[in-house]
Enzyme design. Structure first.
Site, short mmCIF file in Angstrom:
data_model
loop_
_atom_site.label_atom_id
_atom_site.label_comp_id
_atom_site.label_asym_id
_atom_site.label_seq_id
_atom_site.Cartn_x
_atom_site.Cartn_y
_atom_site.Cartn_z
N GLY A 1 0.80 -1.25 -0.35
CA GLY A 1 0.04 -0.33 0.13
C GLY A 1 0.86 1.63 -0.11
O GLY A 1 1.38 1.60 0.69
N ALA B 1 15.05 11.57 -0.60
CA ALA B 1 16.13 11.69 0.02
C ALA B 1 17.70 9.91 -0.52
O ALA B 1 18.69 11.23 -0.14
CB ALA B 1 15.50 11.62 1.92
N ARG C 1 0.74 -4.81 -5.22
CA ARG C 1 1.15 -6.20 -4.41
C ARG C 1 1.52 -7.30 -5.11
O ARG C 1 1.41 -7.24 -6.45
CB ARG C 1 0.08 -6.28 -3.57
CG ARG C 1 -0.40 -4.97 -2.91
CD ARG C 1 -1.92 -5.28 -1.78
NE ARG C 1 -2.91 -3.91 -1.70
CZ ARG C 1 -2.43 -3.54 -0.20
NH1 ARG C 1 -1.17 -4.11 0.54
NH2 ARG C 1 -2.89 -2.33 -0.06
N ASP D 1 5.05 -5.07 6.21
CA ASP D 1 5.43 -6.74 6.48
C ASP D 1 5.17 -7.38 5.46
O ASP D 1 6.75 -7.59 5.23
CB ASP D 1 5.34 -6.87 8.27
CG ASP D 1 3.27 -7.00 7.81
OD1 ASP D 1 2.72 -6.52 6.79
OD2 ASP D 1 2.69 -7.72 8.31
N GLY D 2 4.81 -7.65 4.33
CA GLY D 2 4.51 -7.84 3.86
C GLY D 2 5.80 -8.13 2.43
O GLY D 2 6.18 -8.43 1.87
N THR E 1 4.11 2.59 5.65
CA THR E 1 2.82 2.17 5.77
C THR E 1 1.91 3.24 6.40
O THR E 1 2.69 3.64 6.93
CB THR E 1 2.66 0.96 6.12
OG1 THR E 1 1.33 0.64 6.93
CG2 THR E 1 3.64 0.36 7.84
N ASP F 1 0.09 2.68 8.07
CA ASP F 1 -1.09 1.78 9.48
C ASP F 1 -0.01 1.95 10.49
O ASP F 1 -0.73 1.63 11.49
CB ASP F 1 -1.34 0.17 8.88
CG ASP F 1 -2.66 0.09 7.96
OD1 ASP F 1 -3.19 1.00 7.73
OD2 ASP F 1 -1.96 -0.79 6.71
N ASP G 1 1.89 -0.20 11.69
CA ASP G 1 1.50 -1.62 12.23
C ASP G 1 3.49 -2.07 12.39
O ASP G 1 2.90 -3.25 12.16
CB ASP G 1 0.86 -2.47 11.10
CG ASP G 1 1.25 -2.39 10.56
OD1 ASP G 1 1.38 -2.03 10.04
OD2 ASP G 1 0.18 -3.01 9.85
N ARG H 1 -5.86 -1.46 9.08
CA ARG H 1 -6.16 -3.17 8.91
C ARG H 1 -5.87 -4.36 10.47
O ARG H 1 -7.22 -3.99 10.80
CB ARG H 1 -4.02 -3.50 8.32
CG ARG H 1 -3.77 -3.87 7.28
CD ARG H 1 -2.69 -4.27 6.18
NE ARG H 1 -1.80 -4.66 7.57
CZ ARG H 1 -0.54 -5.73 7.20
NH1 ARG H 1 -0.88 -5.50 6.25
NH2 ARG H 1 0.82 -5.34 7.71
N ALA I 1 -14.00 12.58 19.97
CA ALA I 1 -14.23 11.58 19.74
C ALA I 1 -14.44 10.99 20.89
O ALA I 1 -14.41 10.56 21.98
CB ALA I 1 -13.64 10.08 19.24
#
Lengths: 333, 333, 333, 333
Positions: free
Chosen positions: B14, B25, B75, B106-107, B129, B131, B133, B175, B190
């Site tokens: 992604g 850079a 991907r 990570d993928g 990413t 995310d 994560d 994700r 929120a």
């Protein structure tokens, strides 16, 4: 001492950016005319329930730049039933209101008509809806901001669509007209715009096949992404229906985004601030001129007062110019 | 004349805002080190198919401010099959590449591991990413922009939610982790944040009941709107599932917005531009220092190199601090 | 019935985006701790003159997203004279305040020190300044937003600079340090950054000559524009002084922009909203823990309490990492 | 085989947001008409020096959303001397150009007139300037974006002005007319707007005295800030001259901001993208219709062609409506 004219004001139906600028302009113009200015919260509901607030420049000034409406809004079905307008008239009489300004869309204007049978004061409408689906004003308050917001969002989607050379279907608002779809589509260089004006649901399959050919042609030419702007309430089963149809018809994968309520909020763009300010001033002027049951709009740079019933009856088509421009030249592939 | 070191670079998985700043850079740092810098388009797919481009400062400079990735992304499942890494290695050998920098999640890092069995050059990963994560970097490239974009979108939704004193469920990306949900939820004030970290799908009904009580309490206190931030992939049937549950359980109406891919694009915020620039420079430095199979990240302000396998295995939990802060104080009602 | 702890709060010195988020967090945390929360308007001036307001979640919640400070601010010289602190102490005693939270910069913290000699309550400082010139917190509240705002403005200047292939000198804020200049310079890909950290006013002419060579080299290489980020209060006679020096030394024409106060306002970016929220919560926690005369900051992701005197004495240098990165690689030409 | 019509295009004078959208629309319309489309870099300078580029949809498409001009721009004094137009005509003849489209302001149109004496092809002008100082088009390309950018910047200044309850003088662009000043002033709720239309430099002192009274009245009424929008090139010694006059006349302190070149760049707002697209299409249509020495503009929603000489001679006054509206009602205090 002479009695001061008393003006009431409410916002009704879907909120739109610039409503606060209109409230501010009405309030400032009332101060200049030495009128009292009273707001009612929550649209017609608050009028029926007597939720009043005195509007002063000190209160309204900080809201010029803000989205939403400080008077809150609501949809109110009971205004079209017998009891609603009577209750509303009672509140207006209780407060000795001489004139009521309603900022909203066609549903809100129907409420004005109903009220006019039960109340003898002046009624002035201002076109406040992001959908731009009211005739007799080139643009409605909030439309320009909604289009700008959607355009900026789609500019971001373009980035990721380009990175993956991917097809995206983006649903935009507009209720039952394509003003947002066409303006956004042209501003973002969308490869396809699909709206009420150029789509017949009975020929959906034919449309999918034509679209699939366009996508495949463009991808063969190595253009990097393909954006389809889809009007809400149009495609059977919405954007995911179109997504499936492209997959089944031509094995084309696509992503779906529904922009939704982000199009309704946010600080109004300049165009909406100025339109709202102009119409807000004009509404108070119209009261001074004893106008009644009219909507004020701007057409070709001029302020126009149109009987409310015409604004409800008359259609507001999307300019054929833009339709043709997109069909012929501006698709970007 | 000495042979120049040859560095290759690709973006994978992604796309995320700041990838272009990292590409820039790396390119500038290579020029400074007198290295050759070659990009491959379309992630590992373009590596397998040999879609190469020479990267120069003149080419990459204008992309610093732009979302997406000029090298495109994809991907690529075949990198985890036997043939993909071999093909990729062939291309790298054909171009005499000494080191490959992979910007992705990570993928993409699993692809690096697979490649390492077939190619003897250096492999350096950068965390790219939205995310957030990936462990061993406080933030990943693109996360800050995604959170900012989602926050600005929700600020707009707040306007219309306030105008109607309405409940909104807003789905954000992430994700399988709540980094975006919690950061966005706290930044927007929120009233509720619902993510993997504080929700057990087996207790969904209990959660709905608790939420309904909160909403009703708050609405009794006349607070004007109630926003629920919902992590994607969490609630059974997504946000409309939660919407129905609130309706059935407590007759509470709510609106739904799925922010979707607008969170992925757009000009990177300063934080992402700087992180990406720093990590891009560090990647070239790491090549000079003969590092291999590491991901570079920033932890507590310091640059850290971590073996790729650890970045894949180790979890990256959301800070309990923020969870507790929201549970205890920052809900805004 | 137990007496409630009474917490007072003020914002002082130059306003910065996120001050409202900090005020909100303090207020919400006080409600959670069952403390009373009282704000004073206009910084120390309002404390001396007893301009108090009860802070409640209902009042502060809508300000989370807004720039400026709802408590207003002021610079107050009399806090460093004998009478000011006494008067301030009187007001605090009159209101039975147990602890005072001051959001501001080093001048405001000096006021806290002076007050500590005349008042026995707890004093907690939060770093609120766009300049990021307070040690013991990686960033100060407002810094991230100021850098983002300046960066977006300079992205626009880049457009017109590119169109004319022109040299622009852009002055940014920062008081007497280069945090804004270096962060903005790197985020915008500025060709030159000129700040206290890399400029000696006695060697101004040498610097101009070096800069002229860089500009001419780059223009020979056909790069399209050249941006010089200049820290305020640095160059003799400001940016127009540098403009004239370039003209006289090497006949180079350049444009000048002084970004000025746009860097101070605006809705805070996420980073500032979160930092301010975190520090606001921490301030109330610090009161519960009986801390006194400390500033709370975030260093490497951790909350740190530092004696006020250290925050005033200790320098907060710009990271040499960024200086070197720009000198060596990130100039973009 | 029939010879294709050959269209040339350049951007001249100060760049404005939307020029790229116009370039794109011209290019796409040429492809649709099966015309060749050739751009010249650097305005008339590049025409004289033969800096040509073939324009294709693939090249121009990504620029729709971008500020500046991909064809670069320049001011070119030699077009008004004898030799410039001859050289320009030579290049056009060498490339067998049938029609030249010039996007720029009145200076650029004077260049068209000069060229028309030496070259027999068609000449079409499009109004591209942020200043909106060209008659016969309601708005010029770039004006709406400049006003939006200035308005957003001043919204930020309002935050800090409110925090300090301070007077600010903000200088906006506009060359010698008040279109930007009045639109920005009304959109930001400025307390005073000072431009060519309502200011006589011979009565500067009287104006300062009147302004000082307004400021003092408003500050007595506790309104929190006072913004003065000042047109560039108006006040003797610029905004700091006004600042000193307020200080000397009434001991009023004020801050000064000069918005400068940030008003010129940035992604065009929707209004500019659509206007530019419409006029770009119309320019190619006008070529097909054999028009010559006209400027295309939009008046009251309709496309209008006006002889170039009229666009240069005729004034474009600011609407008295807005002047009066501000004088009477919309000042916000």
């Amino acid at each position: 001492m002479e009695r001061k004219c008393r003006v009431a004001l409410l916002t009704s139906g879907g909120d739109s950016p610039g409503m606060n600028a209109a409230i501010r302009a009405v309030t400032l113009a009332c101060e200049q005319h030495h009128y009292e200015c009273i707001g009612f919260y929550h649209g017609y509901n608050g009028l029926m329930d007597d939720q009043a607030v005195n509007l002063t420049s000190e209160l309204v000034n900080p809201y010029l730049q803000q989205g939403g409406t400080l008077l809150k809004s609501a949809r109110c079905k009971s205004m079209l039933l017998p009891e609603g307008p009577k209750q509303a008239a009672n509140t207006l009489n209780k407060h000795n209101i001489d004139a009521l300004i309603v900022i909203g869309g066609d549903g809100s204007f129907r409420g004005m008509q109903a009220l006019s049978h039960h109340w003898s004061g002046q009624l002035i409408g201002l076109p406040g809806t992001i959908d731009n689906d009211l005739a007799h004003s080139d643009k409605t308050i909030g439309f320009a901001t909604a289009v700008q917001t959607a355009t900026e969002a789609i500019d971001k989607i373009r980035d990721t669509a380009n990175a993956f050379e991917r097809v995206f279907i983006v649903e935009v608002m507009g209720r039952h007209s394509g003003h947002i779809a066409f303006n956004v589509g042209l501003a973002t260089g969308a490869e396809s715009i699909l709206s009420f004006e150029n789509f017949d649901p009975e020929k959906a399959q034919a449309y999918v096949e034509k679209l699939a050919v366009q996508i495949q042609q463009q991808q063969n030419n190595k253009h990097s992404s393909f954006l389809i702007i889809l009007a809400e309430n149009l495609w059977p089963d919405g954007p995911s229906g179109l997504q499936q149809a492209l997959k089944q018809t031509a094995n084309i994968d696509s992503g779906v985004c529904i922009l939704g309520h982000i199009q309704r909020g946010g600080s109004p763009v300049v165009e909406d601030r100025l339109l709202a300010s102009k119409l807000g001033l004009a509404a108070v002027q119209a009261i001074a001129e004893k106008q009644h049951l009219v909507m004020l709009g701007e057409v070709g740079g001029n302020l126009i007062a149109t009987p409310i019933e015409n604004t409800i009856q008359d259609p507001k088509p999307v300019s054929m110019y833009w339709l043709n421009a997109h069909e012929e030249a501006l698709k970007g592939f």
